[in-house]
Design a protein around this motif. Structure first.
Motif, short mmCIF file in Angstrom:
data_model
loop_
_atom_site.label_atom_id
_atom_site.label_comp_id
_atom_site.label_asym_id
_atom_site.label_seq_id
_atom_site.Cartn_x
_atom_site.Cartn_y
_atom_site.Cartn_z
N ALA A 130 138.66 -3.90 23.69
CA ALA A 130 137.65 -3.06 23.81
C ALA A 130 137.46 -1.87 23.80
O ALA A 130 137.59 -0.59 22.39
CB ALA A 130 136.80 -3.10 24.84
N LEU A 131 139.34 -1.15 23.70
CA LEU A 131 139.99 0.24 23.87
C LEU A 131 139.83 -0.13 22.08
O LEU A 131 139.90 0.87 21.38
CB LEU A 131 141.01 0.45 24.45
N GLN A 132 140.46 -0.79 21.85
CA GLN A 132 140.99 -0.61 19.68
C GLN A 132 139.71 -0.36 19.35
O GLN A 132 139.52 0.27 17.68
CB GLN A 132 141.30 -1.81 19.65
N ASP A 133 138.44 -1.16 19.21
CA ASP A 133 137.63 -1.47 18.69
C ASP A 133 136.80 0.43 18.79
O ASP A 133 136.33 0.62 18.11
CB ASP A 133 136.59 -1.81 19.45
N ASP A 134 136.83 1.26 20.47
CA ASP A 134 136.02 2.43 20.94
C ASP A 134 136.52 3.12 19.43
O ASP A 134 136.46 4.11 19.19
CB ASP A 134 136.43 2.93 21.93
N TYR A 135 138.19 3.24 19.54
CA TYR A 135 139.37 4.43 19.25
C TYR A 135 139.61 4.39 18.16
O TYR A 135 139.50 5.04 16.98
CB TYR A 135 140.35 4.15 19.93
N PHE A 136 139.22 3.48 16.77
CA PHE A 136 139.45 2.79 15.06
C PHE A 136 137.44 3.35 14.96
O PHE A 136 137.88 4.27 13.91
CB PHE A 136 139.59 1.85 15.49
N ALA A 137 136.57 3.36 15.91
CA ALA A 137 135.30 3.84 15.76
C ALA A 137 135.03 5.30 15.83
O ALA A 137 134.79 6.44 15.02
CB ALA A 137 134.24 3.00 16.74
N LEU A 138 135.90 5.89 16.67
CA LEU A 138 135.18 7.73 17.21
C LEU A 138 136.62 8.27 15.50
O LEU A 138 136.08 9.21 15.36
CB LEU A 138 136.53 7.42 18.35
N VAL A 139 138.15 7.36 15.47
CA VAL A 139 139.05 8.63 14.56
C VAL A 139 138.11 8.45 13.07
O VAL A 139 138.24 9.05 12.35
CB VAL A 139 140.02 7.65 14.34
N ARG A 140 137.21 6.63 12.47
CA ARG A 140 136.94 7.15 11.58
C ARG A 140 135.17 7.64 11.07
O ARG A 140 134.13 7.83 10.57
CB ARG A 140 136.15 5.42 10.94
N GLY A 141 134.65 8.74 12.65
CA GLY A 141 133.33 8.65 12.51
C GLY A 141 132.43 7.91 12.83
O GLY A 141 131.31 8.83 13.03
N ALA A 142 132.22 6.88 13.30
CA ALA A 142 131.71 5.83 13.42
C ALA A 142 130.55 5.75 14.73
O ALA A 142 130.46 5.50 14.83
CB ALA A 142 132.12 4.54 13.22
N GLN A 143 131.40 7.19 15.92
CA GLN A 143 131.29 7.13 17.14
C GLN A 143 131.32 8.22 17.35
O GLN A 143 132.60 9.42 17.10
CB GLN A 143 132.05 6.28 17.86
#
Length: 316
Positions: free
Chosen positions: A285-298
């Motif tokens: 869950a932390l991985q998914d959120d982190y990568f969404a964050l750094v790619r501007g999807a979050q």
């Protein structure tokens, strides 16, 4: 920089130059005495494939200034000036892929180990694709026989080149013994960090990490993960406290986090499986959120993403 070819434009002491012209002089204390500090910044192509985002660029530069102050350098460039230079470096290279930027502040000239100037700045960037196999499969760690440097000896909160000798020794030992990397204990026997990455564990659905007073770098990735875990309620609680060695064996999940490491599961320590020996749900869950964050999807705080449109032409 190790890890592949760099982009053609580099930065050295106030000027943009060919990357192969970025060289530090042999007699400079920054080389002879490792009197230098640095930052590594990741750039991620956004989810639409049109914008390159530099992650937490301003905070990286603020930490670089603090590190240079601890090193005792004079005439340190401002955080904003170094952020602007880094941003412009990426524009000039017209980067259109995931990348890694290294910016180094060093003691130049030919003085002795107690010299305070002149201060130089160098920066290079290169491609840095993600490693999906490692992110899913995880890594195996060894608790090192080498101990972590202490704050009153060589403070780890300064991202100083000299401090990484400690991690190198631990990492060499771990790889010679068949592990992927090491975990290093403080002199008092609590867990500090891995070479170049911070540790988090999960016990009884509580996310736990050693505090910044345990000989660790004040990691921006660690800070990001802790903030997101609290905001999203991904664990019953998020706690910063000392971690004993045997707690590693009792953990249901463990992970290493850092700019270079990103968020990587630890599936075994000292040949003890962590949980069921695979990536756990909190880590995923932390991985998914982190990568969404750094790619501007979050959605992210306004200062966390510095977007560089990939359509910009390379400067002359």
């Amino acid at each position: 920089m190790a890890g592949g070819a760099v982009y053609p434009v580099g930065y050295l002491d106030g000027s943009f130059v060919a990357a192969d012209a970025v060289r530090l002089p042999l007699l400079a204390p920054g080389v002879t005495y490792a009197a230098s500090v640095f930052e590594g910044i990741r750039g991620y192509l956004d989810h639409s494939g049109t914008v390159l985002n530099l992650f937490r660029l301003g905070e990286h530069m603020e930490r670089l200034v603090r590190s240079a102050q601890i090193l005792g350098l004079d005439e340190i460039p401002t955080a904003q000036a170094m952020a602007d230079a880094t941003y412009d470096l990426m524009r000039r290279n017209a980067v259109r892929e995931d990348c890694y930027i290294r910016i180094q502040v060093y003691l130049g000239g030919d003085g002795d180990m107690t010299s305070r100037g002149p201060t130089g700045v160098a920066a290079l960037a290169r491609p840095r694709p993600q490693l999906p196999d490692r992110l899913e499969r995880g890594i195996r760690c060894q608790v090192s026989s080498w101990r972590r440097i202490a704050d009153n000896a060589s403070p780890a909160r300064a991202k100083a080149a000299a401090n990484y000798f400690n991690g190198r020794l631990a990492g060499l030992q771990a790889k010679a013994d068949g592990y992927d990397t090491a975990l290093i204990l403080t002199e008092s026997g609590s867990v500090a960090e891995a070479p170049g990455a911070c540790l988090l564990i999960v016990r009884d659905n509580i996310l736990i990490t050693p505090p910044v007073t345990s000989g660790i770098l004040e990691s921006l990735t660690r800070d990001t993960i802790l903030r997101r875990a609290r905001a999203l309620g991904l664990a019953e609680d998020v706690v910063e406290r000392p971690v004993d060695r045997t707690e590693l064996y009792a953990a249901s999940e463990a992970m290493l986090v850092g700019t270079g490491m990103e968020v990587v599961p630890v599936v075994a320590v000292d040949r003890f499986s962590i949980g069921d020996g695979a990536r756990g749900p909190v880590t995923k869950a932390l991985q998914d959120d982190y990568f969404a964050l750094v790619r501007g999807a979050q959605d992210a705080p306004d200062t966390w993403l510095s977007p560089i449109p990939t359509q910009l032409e390379t400067h002359a």
